[in-house]
Design an enzyme around this catalytic site. Structure first.
Site, short mmCIF file in Angstrom:
data_model
loop_
_atom_site.label_atom_id
_atom_site.label_comp_id
_atom_site.label_asym_id
_atom_site.label_seq_id
_atom_site.Cartn_x
_atom_site.Cartn_y
_atom_site.Cartn_z
N ASP A 64 21.56 36.40 15.39
CA ASP A 64 20.33 35.92 14.72
C ASP A 64 19.86 34.62 15.34
OD1 ASP A 64 20.38 37.13 11.42
OD2 ASP A 64 21.98 37.54 12.84
N ASP A 74 24.62 47.37 12.00
CA ASP A 74 25.44 47.92 10.93
C ASP A 74 24.54 48.27 9.73
OD1 ASP A 74 25.05 45.12 10.92
OD2 ASP A 74 26.85 44.73 9.77
N GLU A 89 13.75 40.56 6.18
CA GLU A 89 14.78 40.82 7.19
C GLU A 89 14.40 41.97 8.13
OE1 GLU A 89 19.55 41.94 6.92
OE2 GLU A 89 18.16 42.70 5.41
N GLN A 104 29.59 39.04 17.82
CA GLN A 104 28.32 39.74 17.67
C GLN A 104 27.67 39.78 19.05
OE1 GLN A 104 25.68 38.14 14.61
NE2 GLN A 104 25.78 40.02 13.44
N ARG A 117 35.89 39.31 14.72
CA ARG A 117 34.88 39.96 15.55
C ARG A 117 33.80 38.95 15.97
NH1 ARG A 117 33.60 42.10 10.12
NH2 ARG A 117 31.48 41.50 9.53
N GLU A 167 23.78 48.97 3.01
CA GLU A 167 24.78 48.74 1.96
C GLU A 167 24.48 47.52 1.09
OE1 GLU A 167 28.54 48.36 4.00
OE2 GLU A 167 28.12 46.35 4.71
#
Length: 571
Positions: free
Chosen positions: A174, A322, A524, A221, A219, A539
């Site tokens: 982002d 995702d 978003e 990105q 993790r 989700e």
């Protein structure tokens, strides 16, 4: 500056079950609280992230002891009264560990702001979007700095711009588009502070985290740190900033070319190509979505199958997409996620950009040997795009599926049938790189393919052609994909490509504007079938704010402007 050889030696793919980064005791406990909250409240309006973002008022052992004493029913639920009493007594609210930070370089209307925007209505809106940087500027609270063991928020040293809504921490990819917007807003110090925070993560954890929370340590990105440094240098000419950033950028490059992320593909001419995949260091439910992941994995009876599915979930989160049918073997079955067995076009473009950026930045500070090393690496990767990803018939670059059992020794042999021939917006992201957008014949072929792909819609570029209910699928459009494709097309010498770029940018600006006027917020993601409608699916509920949407609108308005007499409403 003294550097060792920055390019790691070739490595084979991972053996065994793969690495796992352990979680903190606090996080393990908060997952228990999250599970109890679900049993207490049920699924309606339940957001599992909320519970792992809570911070403790006192030490962990005291809080755990009180939690264990709560009266529970046989199914593990607690009465709403008892649970809410416990939460109120022992926890601060999610989001309380970040506090407002006045940006040092914000002014209501910066000198030279968006000179091509002549329409007063659009200019007024652009200034409102610009003002959102001030609204979403935060720093970690003193409690996080003095008592990090009570928080899942990480103790970042500098202020940040948060995306908004449930996302109260900084996120990795982002940040590139947030920075592009900040640069349009002339907020150079705020942009540099974001990079400083990401480098802090890299130095502390060995890679830039997905986001600044303890549950994201397993993790990363999409790796765009080098692109952020490049863009800031391009605007400011700050050589000292480049000198400080170069060693961390090389460290990140090594991380992405370590054995878990790098595989070897042998092409039809028997040439080996070293390419990259997403691969999270995790094989359990994601703490921020633990209750969701456990339910999804319940169809697997075998523990090793569950662990692999959990790794696929986390690796898909590492991709930034995702979730999407792009990562599924069977697009109608979510449990067939196989992200670790895909070589993604866009990830490899980001690493190619990293190679080119590091070469450029090293040259800027006189590190010519590093420049030569990274230019050679970029030339090798450029060849791989022709051999492994490019599909001449479709005029697109396609993700490449690895053979089953990707955790193997030695190279895999390229097979045409392993290219994923489904259409995704990511198939066009290579246009973002000058190596590709400078080839006018290639650009015209890809532009024609994009126009015929079905992805171009009334309000922008759709993410895919499959309406799966996942948020990185049709009909959702996302700011970063619009920006990369538009910026690539607009840099081309092709008049047609530049016309398509301007048209997409105008549609995207319109849908953001109309949705803002209707809802009072930036969103978003957007529904590209309907001008002025925000997106859905996934989700969690649709979020407002919103970092990268704000950044891309400002970047588009800076590049394309808006004529005085041009309407901005939906046609």
């Amino acid at each position: 500056m003294a550097f060792t050889n920055p390019l790691s030696p070739p490595s084979s793919c991972t053996k065994g079950p793969g690495p796992v980064i352990p979680v903190t005791p606090l996080l393990s406990f908060l997952v228990r609280v999250q599970e109890t909250a679900l049993q207490t409240y049920g699924k309606l309006n339940f957001d599992p992230k909320h519970y792992v973002d809570l911070s403790l008022k006192s030490n962990l052992s005291t809080t755990v002891e009180a939690f264990d004493k709560l009266p529970k029913t046989e199914n593990g639920s607690v009465s709403v009264k008892d649970f809410e009493g416990f939460i109120g007594k022992y926890f601060n609210d999610a989001g309380d560990d970040v506090v407002y930070a006045e940006p040092v370089d914000f002014v209501p209307e910066p000198h030279g702001f968006l000179p091509k925007v002549e329409n007063p209505e659009v200019r007024g809106w652009a200034l409102e979007v610009h003002a959102l940087w001030k609204n979403f500027s935060r720093k970690v609270s003193s409690s996080v700095l003095h008592h990090p063991e009570l928080h899942t928020l990480l103790p970042l040293p500098r202020p940040v711009i948060i995306p908004g809504s449930r996302f109260t921490e900084v996120y990795y990819w982002d940040s590139y588009w947030v920075i592009r917007g900040l640069l349009a807003s002339k907020m150079y110090e705020t942009a540099k502070a974001i990079v400083t925070n990401l480098i802090f993560m890299l130095d502390t954890y060995g890679h830039v985290l997905n986001g600044a929370r303890a549950y994201y340590t397993n993790r990363s990105q999409p790796p765009l740190l080098s692109a952020m440094v490049y863009e800031i240098y391009d605007r400011t000419g700050d050589v000292e900033f480049v000198k400080k950033s170069l060693p961390p950028l090389i460290k990140e490059y090594r991380y992405w070319n370590s054995d878990i992320h790098e595989l070897i593909i042998r092409d039809a001419e028997q040439c080996n190509h070293f390419l990259n995949r997403y691969y999270a260091m995790w094989n359990k439910p994601r703490p921020e979505s633990s209750t969701i992941d456990e339910e999804l994995a319940s169809k697997f009876l075998n523990d090793s199958e569950k662990q692999q599915f959990y790794r696929e979930l986390a690796s898909t989160a590492e991709s930034g997409w995702d979730f999407s049918t792009r990562w599924m073997r069977n697009s109608s079955d979510f449990t067939t996620l196989s992200t670790t067995t895909i070589l993604p076009v866009d990830l490899n473009i980001f690493i190619l950009r990293m190679e080119l950026d590091i070469a450029f930045l090293a040259k800027t500070v006189g590190e010519n040997a590093i420049t030569e090393d990274f230019l050679r690496a970029s030339q090798k990767r450029e060849k791989a795009f022709s051999s492994i990803f490019w599909n001449e018939n479709m005029g697109q670059w396609l993700d490449y599926w690895l053979n089953n059992g990707a955790d193997c020794e030695g190279p895999q042999t390229w097979k045409a049938e392993n290219q994923n021939q489904k259409v995704f917006a990511s198939n066009f992201v290579p246009l973002w790189i000058d190596l590709f957008n400078s080839d006018i014949h290639l650009v015209e072929k890809v532009t024609k393919s994009l126009k015929n792909s079905g992805l171009l819609c009334a309000a922008g570029i759709a993410t895919s052609l499959t309406n799966s209910g996942q948020q990185w699928d049709f009909p959702n459009g996302w700011a970063p994909l619009q920006h990369m494709i538009v910026e690539g097309l607009s840099k081309s010498a092709s008049m047609e490509a530049r016309t398509v770029a301007k048209d997409i940018a105008e549609r995207w600006i319109k849908t953001n504007y109309v949705a803002y006027k209707k809802t009072g917020a930036m969103h978003e993601k957007y529904d590209v079938e309907k001008c002025g409608e925000f997106g859905g699916g996934g989700e969690y509920t649709p979020q407002t704010g919103f970092g990268w949407s704000n950044g891309v609108v400002l970047a588009f308005l800076e590049e394309f402007g808006w004529p005085k007499d041009k309407k901005i409403d939906c046609d």
